[in-house]
Design a protein around this motif. Sequence first.
Motif, short mmCIF file in Angstrom:
data_model
loop_
_atom_site.label_atom_id
_atom_site.label_comp_id
_atom_site.label_asym_id
_atom_site.label_seq_id
_atom_site.Cartn_x
_atom_site.Cartn_y
_atom_site.Cartn_z
N ALA A 54 0.83 -1.21 0.00
CA ALA A 54 0.00 0.00 0.00
C ALA A 54 0.87 1.26 0.00
N SER A 95 -5.29 4.99 2.45
CA SER A 95 -5.26 3.53 2.29
C SER A 95 -4.35 2.84 3.30
N LEU A 96 -3.40 3.58 3.89
CA LEU A 96 -2.45 2.96 4.83
C LEU A 96 -3.14 2.52 6.12
N HIS A 99 -4.01 -1.14 7.18
CA HIS A 99 -3.00 -2.14 7.53
C HIS A 99 -2.15 -1.75 8.73
#
Lengths: 194, 87
Positions: A54, A95-96, A99
């Motif tokens: 990502a 988007s990070l 995770h």
Amino acid sequence: MAELKAKTPYETVTGGASGPERMEVTPFVAVEVDPGALTSLAPYKGQAKALSTALEAAHGMGLPKPNRMTGKQSAQALWFGRDMALLIGPAPDASLAAHAAVTDQSDAWSVVELSGPGVDEVLARLVPVDLRGHVFKRGHTARTLVGHMSASVTRTGADSFRIMVFRSMVKTLFRELHHAMIGVSARREAAGAG
Amino acid sequence: MRITCPICGERDIREFTYQGAAVALDRPDPEAGDEAWDHYVHLRENPAGRTRDLWYHSGGCSAWVVVTRDTVTHEVFDTELAEEAKA
């Protein structure tokens, strides 16, 4: 409404000065730099690989291995301790967060660039890690101590390092660096004169 | 003394904080009885020789490390992450 003005860590701590702190002891220079946003990325259990993918997609570099830095000038990922990386420069892509625990650290650290010919001799007086060029190369980083301060030390070039300490300790960092800089400088002068 | 952190590599002892014997990795069952708990909480070996203890890499990567070393010679035999260590 009151006008708010951003101050560098050194300005805040000392209450004086204006603009980033700069200290020169020929041939060495230590200067406060503004690295942009600092964001810690701590991958959730088993998510390191997904986070790396990502990160690569969003900012152009993968997650760094221990003691290393990845990325270019505009966006860097710095290994920052066990299971942690520090994203330096851009604001983190949304988007990070799928995770990793993504935490803004921008105001928590002060960043100082130290440079000059043979500057590893200055840091050798303060840091208990071998930072000589043939061992500690450009892009290598270490979580270690500078004097008694917990710090992050990264080689950014043949004769330059980036040193990060907690924001509140930046005055101490400059004092310690000054002491080491005048020591090395004086020794060289003495050797040259003799 | 130098300790090899499983993550950072060999580092100076200044970067580490000593915690104590690695008994914390061998916590008795809650029902194990007074004697076992008394031993776990209060009694420690004081060996002249090989010992196994917990160190915190406080000035480095923040990992807990189990160090097997010799208290007489200061030789370090083995280091491993506490997370992966077996009691």
